[in-house]
Design a protein around this motif. Structure first.
Motif, PDB file in Angstrom:
ATOM      1  N   SER A  74       0.835  -1.198   0.000  1.00  0.00           N
ATOM      2  CA  SER A  74       0.000   0.000   0.000  1.00  0.00           C
ATOM      3  C   SER A  74       0.874   1.254   0.000  1.00  0.00           C
ATOM      4  O   SER A  74       0.633   2.199  -0.750  1.00  0.00           O
ATOM      5  N   THR A  87       1.120   6.321   4.724  1.00  0.00           N
ATOM      6  CA  THR A  87       0.949   5.006   5.331  1.00  0.00           C
ATOM      7  C   THR A  87       1.977   4.831   6.430  1.00  0.00           C
ATOM      8  O   THR A  87       3.155   5.116   6.214  1.00  0.00           O
ATOM      9  N   SER A 148      -3.287  -6.940  -0.614  1.00  0.00           N
ATOM     10  CA  SER A 148      -2.376  -6.166  -1.464  1.00  0.00           C
ATOM     11  C   SER A 148      -3.037  -5.808  -2.781  1.00  0.00           C
ATOM     12  O   SER A 148      -2.438  -5.155  -3.616  1.00  0.00           O
TER      13      SER A 148
END
Length: 149
Positions: A74, A87, A148
């Motif tokens: 990510s 993230t 994912s």
């Protein structure tokens, strides 16, 4: 045997009703330094009109290492903090082994130790992944399963 079935049924029912893994609906600011020595302030990211994905982890919990590759994907997919998504992973602990794994080749996302951050966000389980919008609302209190794709 009946007792084991009753306990199993209770746990399944309890799990079915658990949706939010953090009791908060609005973000609380924090500043933390990651394993690379970089400082991260949540509200600075939000004030820059960025979304923030935070995965709360614990090195001692068996499922956490299994989701690191997906949160890493990510991080890379959204441009390694060059786009509008930040993230990070917040570690419940910061043992030497955990920080070595995080700072090694395995994972490159910011991972400051949790301590007071975990106490504030109070995740009910590990890993818990939340999404915070620029308006400081927690728009997803538990992204699961981490994928994912």
């Amino acid at each position: 045997m009946k007792k084991a079935l009753l306990i199993s049924a209770f746990l399944i029912l309890a799990g079915a009703f658990l949706k939010a893994q953090t009791p908060l609906t609005t973000a609380v600011d924090f500043t933390a330094t990651d394993a690379y020595g970089e400082s991260h302030t949540l509200f600075d990211y939000l004030d820059d009109d960025k979304f923030v994905v935070i995965m709360f982890t614990a090195s001692w919990w068996g499922t956490c290492p299994g989701v690191y590759p997906n949160i890493q994907d990510s991080y890379e997919y959204f441009g390694c903090h060059t786009g509008n998504v930040i993230t990070m992973s917040i570690s419940q602990d910061h043992s030497a082994a955990a920080m070595q794994a995080i700072a090694g080749d395995f994972i490159k996302i910011p991972n400051p130790p949790g301590g007071t951050i975990n106490n504030t966000y109070n995740p009910a389980a590990y890993p818990t992944t939340i999404l915070i919008a620029p308006d400081r609302s927690i728009v997803s209190q538990d992204i699961w399963p981490i994928s994912s794709t």
